[in-house]
Enzyme design. Structure first.
Site, PDB file in Angstrom:
ATOM      1  N   ALA A   9     -19.968 -34.336  37.170  1.00  0.00           N
ATOM      2  CA  ALA A   9     -19.091 -35.021  38.130  1.00  0.00           C
ATOM      3  C   ALA A   9     -19.679 -36.381  38.490  1.00  0.00           C
ATOM      4  CB  ALA A   9     -18.925 -34.157  39.387  1.00  0.00           C
ATOM      5  N   THR A  90     -32.287 -41.952  28.060  1.00  0.00           N
ATOM      6  CA  THR A  90     -33.279 -42.223  27.015  1.00  0.00           C
ATOM      7  C   THR A  90     -34.448 -41.249  27.189  1.00  0.00           C
ATOM      8  OG1 THR A  90     -32.646 -44.547  27.128  1.00  0.00           O
ATOM      9  CG2 THR A  90     -34.722 -44.045  26.024  1.00  0.00           C
ATOM     10  N   SER A 127     -19.530 -37.649  27.037  1.00  0.00           N
ATOM     11  CA  SER A 127     -20.772 -38.427  27.123  1.00  0.00           C
ATOM     12  C   SER A 127     -20.932 -39.265  25.866  1.00  0.00           C
ATOM     13  CB  SER A 127     -21.991 -37.500  27.174  1.00  0.00           C
ATOM     14  OG  SER A 127     -21.895 -36.550  28.176  1.00  0.00           O
ATOM     15  N   THR A 128     -21.696 -40.335  25.992  1.00  0.00           N
ATOM     16  CA  THR A 128     -22.056 -41.138  24.822  1.00  0.00           C
ATOM     17  C   THR A 128     -23.246 -40.465  24.142  1.00  0.00           C
ATOM     18  OG1 THR A 128     -21.344 -43.100  26.007  1.00  0.00           O
ATOM     19  CG2 THR A 128     -22.736 -43.441  24.059  1.00  0.00           C
ATOM     20  N   PHE A 222     -21.763 -54.376  20.540  1.00  0.00           N
ATOM     21  CA  PHE A 222     -21.049 -55.650  20.366  1.00  0.00           C
ATOM     22  C   PHE A 222     -20.898 -56.376  21.715  1.00  0.00           C
ATOM     23  CE2 PHE A 222     -18.576 -55.778  16.156  1.00  0.00           C
ATOM     24  CZ  PHE A 222     -19.488 -54.964  15.497  1.00  0.00           C
ATOM     25  N   CYS A 272     -25.771 -48.074  30.610  1.00  0.00           N
ATOM     26  CA  CYS A 272     -25.497 -47.739  29.211  1.00  0.00           C
ATOM     27  C   CYS A 272     -25.900 -48.755  28.157  1.00  0.00           C
ATOM     28  CB  CYS A 272     -24.023 -47.402  29.063  1.00  0.00           C
ATOM     29  SG  CYS A 272     -23.617 -45.893  29.959  1.00  0.00           S
ATOM     30  N   LYS A 275     -29.575 -48.355  26.994  1.00  0.00           N
ATOM     31  CA  LYS A 275     -29.787 -46.992  26.491  1.00  0.00           C
ATOM     32  C   LYS A 275     -29.058 -46.777  25.166  1.00  0.00           C
ATOM     33  CE  LYS A 275     -26.785 -43.789  28.531  1.00  0.00           C
ATOM     34  NZ  LYS A 275     -25.961 -43.174  27.492  1.00  0.00           N
ATOM     35  N   LYS A 335     -23.599 -55.022  38.868  1.00  0.00           N
ATOM     36  CA  LYS A 335     -22.464 -55.943  38.820  1.00  0.00           C
ATOM     37  C   LYS A 335     -21.708 -55.770  40.128  1.00  0.00           C
ATOM     38  CE  LYS A 335     -18.812 -54.479  36.324  1.00  0.00           C
ATOM     39  NZ  LYS A 335     -17.963 -53.833  35.294  1.00  0.00           N
TER      40      LYS A 335
END
Ligand code: NAD
Ligand code: UGA
EC number: 1.1.1.22
Length: 469
Positions: A9, A90, A127-128, A222, A272, A275, A335
């Site tokens: 969550a 990581t 998840s990535t 990218f 992200c 990582k 940010k």
């Protein structure tokens, strides 16, 4: 009624599932987590993350078809589709430490799904993760399946923090990777049906599993590469008298390049980019592609260079020492429009200034003093492990104080570092700030938010990334 359960969550699981619940009233969505405080917060008026528009979405569905719970096993057992949106930080030790993704949380979620499932399920990687993770997950699920059919899909998330709800309402694309078997294709269709409630069909892309997993890492690489490219140019601008804003505007007018994501800054942050690029680098190395690995590694090196360059600029401008000087830090989040501080460039800049014995007075409208203390006393990469597993630092960093007011933070300061582009920093009364500062008064704008000419007229010495000095 289709039942969806999302494990995790967090910044992705919470908003993504809230939007699915809003757009699909016929689907029951449960978001589960092992963190009791996080789930309690999701069930309260004070949500655990700050994200514009999120409160309204949650309020509309919570208790109707959106539920937050710590009863992970019950909701997983009941679900037809299980999203896994746990953190994939990581690795901090062992093989691949400092680069490879730590899949501990993912693996324990997969084992739990296998343990509690009594009916067929589609398991979705939200998840990535490294390419080929689905294969590992399949092994865990199938070896423990007791005859249950699991289909694994990769459905990476592309939302950005601060605009998560907007991105989820109107995504550039939804990517779904699955096995090229009848079962795999059927699972893809089932997930497509969910998104088709609000996403136009031509924006839903179906691929094989490995393309979907790799596309996510590639997209982040990218994006980060663009920032490192413009930041590299910012150093050259400062050396030559060019203005990085004018250069990126001119370059971005080329429709093949495009204007977005070309803002020079003190460096990119967030949970992200770094990582995922490190993860990509590790995968390239493991596949015997050192040249490709080195190419992407440079994106991170340039980002580290940019943060160091900023610190060096502050120290060298202030007569080569900030020892004993008060530096006001405006903005700590990575940010604007988020309270997230994971891997924020502010950590490295603050640590650099503290290393030169500065006193820091920090103000960020969304970040608490406790969070800042925790960030400044934590080792690299430890931040990405769940908050509730992080020990509170036994001692706080003494040279650091926090305020909830920009004017208080800057009072009697020798210099100001702007490290987050919060809109309110554009409209501060800089004359008032100048009058209350030590002289000469410096502004180091790491986000290009201030009007340099106006501040120079007031009397400030201003350094702005990539602008003529
Ligand atoms: P997060 O740390 O905010 O949330 C992850 C949650 O998973 C935590 O609350 C943690 O307690 C929970 N968790 C861990 N193991 C668990 C388990 N076994 N059972 C139940 N809950 C468990 O992380 P996040 O920012 O939401 O990121 C999640 C994933 O999404 C990562 O792989 C990240 O790379 C990816 N991603 C993040 C963003 C973003 O903007 N934050 C965007 C796209 C993709
Ligand atoms: C980023 C991607 O934009 C998302 O598509 C992706 O899903 C997500 O990572 C993820 O995988 O976690 P996020 O990190 O939330 O999203 O925010 P971004 O807007 O990408 O900003 C990342 C960092 O780059 C911030 O520190 C930002 O200030 C900086 N940035 C961004 C620049 O310095 N210049 C720019 O032009 C743009």
């Amino acid at each position: 009624m289709v039942k969806i359960c999302c494990i995790g969550a967090g910044y992705v699981g919470g908003p993504t599932m809230a939007v699915i619940a809003l757009k699909c009233p016929s689907i029951e969505v449960a978001v589960v987590d092992i963190s009791v405080p996080r789930i309690n917060a999701w069930n309260s008026d004070q949500l655990p993350i700050y994200e514009p528009g999120l409160d309204e979405v949650v309020k509309q569905c919570r208790g109707k078809n959106l539920f937050f719970s710590t009863d992970v096993e019950k909701h997983v057992a009941e679900a037809d589709i299980v999203f896994v949106s746990v953190n994939t930080p990581t690795k901090t030790r062992g093989l691949g430490a400092g680069k490879a993704a730590d899949l501990t949380y993912w693996e324990s979620a997969a084992r739990m799904i296998a343990d509690v499932s009594k009916s067929d399920k589609i398991v979705v990687e939200k998840s990535t993760v490294p390419v080929k993770t689905a294969e590992a997950i399949e092994k865990i699920l199938h070896h423990n399946s007791k005859g249950i059919n699991f289909q694994i899909l990769s459905n990476p998330e592309f939302l950005a923090e601060g605009t998560a709800i907007k991105d989820l309402f109107n995504p550039d694309r939804v990517l779904i990777g699955g096995r090229e078997t009848p079962g795999g294709q059927k699972a893809i269709e089932a997930l497509k049906d969910v998104y088709a409630h609000w996403v136009p069909e031509d924006r839903i892309i179906a691929t094989n599993l490995w393309s979907a997993e790799l596309s996510k890492l590639a997209a982040n690489a990218f994006l980060a590469q663009r920032i490192s490219s413009v930041n590299a140019m910012s150093a050259l601008c400062e050396a030559t008298g060019a203005d990085v804003y004018q250069v990126s505007h001119a370059v971005g007018k080329d429709t093949r390049i495009g204007p977005k994501f070309l803002n020079a800054s003190v460096g990119f942050g967030g949970s992200c980019f770094q990582k995922d690029i490190l993860n990509l680098v590790y995968i390239c190395e493991c596949n015997g592609l050192p040249e490709v690995a080195n190419y992407w590694k440079q994106v991170i090196s340039m980002n580290d260079y940019q943060k160091n360059r900023f610190v060096n600029r502050v120290v060298s401008s202030m007569f080569n020492t900030v020892s004993g000087k008060k530096i006001a830090v405006l903005g700590f989040a990575f940010k604007k429009d988020t309270g997230d501080t994971r891997e924020t460039p502010a950590i490295d800049v603050c640590k650099g200034l503290l290393g030169d014995k500065a006193f820091l007075s920090i103000y960020d409208p969304q970040v608490s003093g406790d969070q800042i203390q925790r960030d400044l006393s934590m080792n690299k990469f430890d931040w990405d492990h769940p908050l509730h597993l992080q020990p509170m630092s036994p001692t706080s960093v003494k040279q650091v104080s926090m305020t909830w007011d920009a004017y208080e933070a800057t009072k009697d300061a020798h210099g100001i570092c702007i490290l987050t582009e919060w809109d309110e920093f554009k409209t501060l009364d800089y004359q008032k700030i100048y009058d209350n500062m030590q002289k000469p008064a410096y502004v180091f704008d790491g986000r290009n938010v201030v009007n340099v000419e106006k501040l120079r007229e007031i009397g400030f010495i201003v350094y702005s990334i990539g602008k003529p000095l």
